[in-house]
Design an enzyme around this catalytic site. Structure first.
Site, short mmCIF file in Angstrom:
data_model
loop_
_atom_site.label_atom_id
_atom_site.label_comp_id
_atom_site.label_asym_id
_atom_site.label_seq_id
_atom_site.Cartn_x
_atom_site.Cartn_y
_atom_site.Cartn_z
N LYS A 9 0.75 -1.33 -0.05
CA LYS A 9 -0.11 0.03 0.04
C LYS A 9 1.04 1.06 -0.06
O LYS A 9 2.01 0.94 0.23
CB LYS A 9 -1.01 0.05 1.29
CG LYS A 9 -1.99 -1.17 1.22
CD LYS A 9 -2.81 -1.24 2.63
CE LYS A 9 -3.84 -2.29 2.52
NZ LYS A 9 -4.64 -2.26 3.74
N PHE A 57 -15.26 4.18 7.84
CA PHE A 57 -14.01 4.56 7.36
C PHE A 57 -13.58 4.60 5.74
O PHE A 57 -12.86 4.54 5.40
CB PHE A 57 -12.85 3.70 7.93
CG PHE A 57 -13.07 2.08 7.91
CD1 PHE A 57 -12.68 1.58 6.85
CD2 PHE A 57 -13.79 1.29 8.87
CE1 PHE A 57 -12.74 0.11 6.50
CE2 PHE A 57 -13.99 -0.14 8.59
CZ PHE A 57 -13.33 -0.76 7.38
N ARG A 89 -1.39 -14.27 4.69
CA ARG A 89 -2.14 -13.55 5.67
C ARG A 89 -1.45 -13.50 7.11
O ARG A 89 -1.43 -12.59 7.82
CB ARG A 89 -3.54 -14.14 5.89
CG ARG A 89 -4.46 -13.72 4.99
CD ARG A 89 -5.05 -12.62 4.66
NE ARG A 89 -5.78 -12.11 5.71
CZ ARG A 89 -6.79 -11.11 5.74
NH1 ARG A 89 -6.73 -10.39 4.71
NH2 ARG A 89 -7.71 -10.75 6.77
N THR A 95 -5.64 -7.26 10.83
CA THR A 95 -5.82 -5.98 10.24
C THR A 95 -5.54 -4.67 10.96
O THR A 95 -5.05 -3.76 10.64
CB THR A 95 -7.16 -5.86 9.93
OG1 THR A 95 -7.77 -7.07 9.29
CG2 THR A 95 -7.74 -4.71 8.94
N ARG A 106 2.38 -6.08 9.56
CA ARG A 106 1.71 -5.14 10.00
C ARG A 106 1.87 -4.67 11.53
O ARG A 106 1.95 -3.48 11.86
CB ARG A 106 0.10 -5.40 10.12
CG ARG A 106 -0.32 -5.53 8.44
CD ARG A 106 -1.67 -6.32 8.35
NE ARG A 106 -2.38 -5.85 7.14
CZ ARG A 106 -3.58 -6.46 6.76
NH1 ARG A 106 -4.12 -7.30 7.62
NH2 ARG A 106 -4.11 -6.13 5.54
N ASN A 120 -1.74 -0.06 7.22
CA ASN A 120 -1.24 -1.42 7.79
C ASN A 120 -0.10 -2.06 6.48
O ASN A 120 0.13 -3.17 6.37
CB ASN A 120 -2.17 -2.33 8.27
CG ASN A 120 -3.27 -2.40 7.28
OD1 ASN A 120 -3.31 -2.12 6.00
ND2 ASN A 120 -4.49 -3.13 7.44
N HIS A 123 -1.93 -5.33 1.67
CA HIS A 123 -3.12 -5.99 1.24
C HIS A 123 -2.85 -7.58 1.12
O HIS A 123 -2.04 -7.66 0.41
CB HIS A 123 -3.86 -5.33 0.53
CG HIS A 123 -5.12 -6.26 -0.24
ND1 HIS A 123 -6.29 -6.22 0.67
CD2 HIS A 123 -5.18 -7.19 -0.99
CE1 HIS A 123 -7.06 -6.91 -0.08
NE2 HIS A 123 -6.47 -7.74 -1.09
#
Ligand code: UDP
Ligand code: MG
Length: 164
Positions: A9, A57, A89, A95, A106, A120, A123
């Site tokens: 990100k 959000f 993951r 998250t 993260r 974070n 993705h």
């Protein structure tokens, strides 16, 4: 074997974490089947996060993934291999970066902004159905080095940019 969409990100790019994240992900011994730099349009952002449309959000999330607060750039990858979805993951972590394992991506690099967004860093697709939807949204078949999903011949002549 499964495939998962991974995005670095805009916060991860701006913080120069590309190399660190690649190193963390290499722990999973998966194959990178596709990768590219993407300038995220509003349409792409909204389609990617359409299931979160009713969340408080959502508008901030769209701005975040479009790079309004960082560099306007995302790195998109398809990781492929044994148990790829679960492994990525797990390396990514929860998250909420405050709840993520401290040594996860993260947990190490994420933060919660004063606007309340979880920045974070990464993705990762949540399950096989989402992975298929997301990979087909972010990539054309020829951008992936082997056929993960069935393809068809498309005779349509689309107007596209070429090198001048
Ligand atoms: N997000 C947020 N606040 C929340 C939940 C999610 O800012 O309370 C952001 C966060 O960046 C997250 C993204 O929205 O990665 C997508 O949310 P999702 O629930 O799909 O989490 P993920 O699958 O990314 O772990
Ligand atoms: Mg998700």
């Amino acid at each position: 074997m499964d495939a998962t969409l991974v995005l670095f990100k805009p916060d991860g790019i701006t913080k120069s974490l590309t190399g660190n994240i690649l190193t963390e992900l290499s722990e999973a011994r998966l194959e990178i089947a596709a990768c590219k730099c993407v300038r995220v349009s509003k349409e792409l952002a909204e389609e990617h996060y359409k299931s979160l449309k009713n969340e408080s959000f959502y508008n901030e999330l769209i701005k975040y993934i479009m790079g309004e607060y960082h560099k306007k750039k995302v790195l998109a990858f398809v990781y492929w291999g044994d148990d790829a979805l679960r492994k990525v993951r797990e390396l990514a972590g929860a998250t909420n970066p405050e709840e993520a394992e401290a040594d996860s991506i993260r947990g190490k690099y994420g933060r919660i902004t004063t606007r309340g967004i979880f920045e974070n860093v990464i993705h990762a697709s949540s399950d096989a159905k989402e992975a298929e939807r997301e990979i087909k949204l972010w990539f054309e078949p020829d951008e992936i080095i082997f056929d993960i999903y069935p393809t068809k011949e498309d005779e349509a002549t689309v107007k596209k940019r070429a090198w001048a």
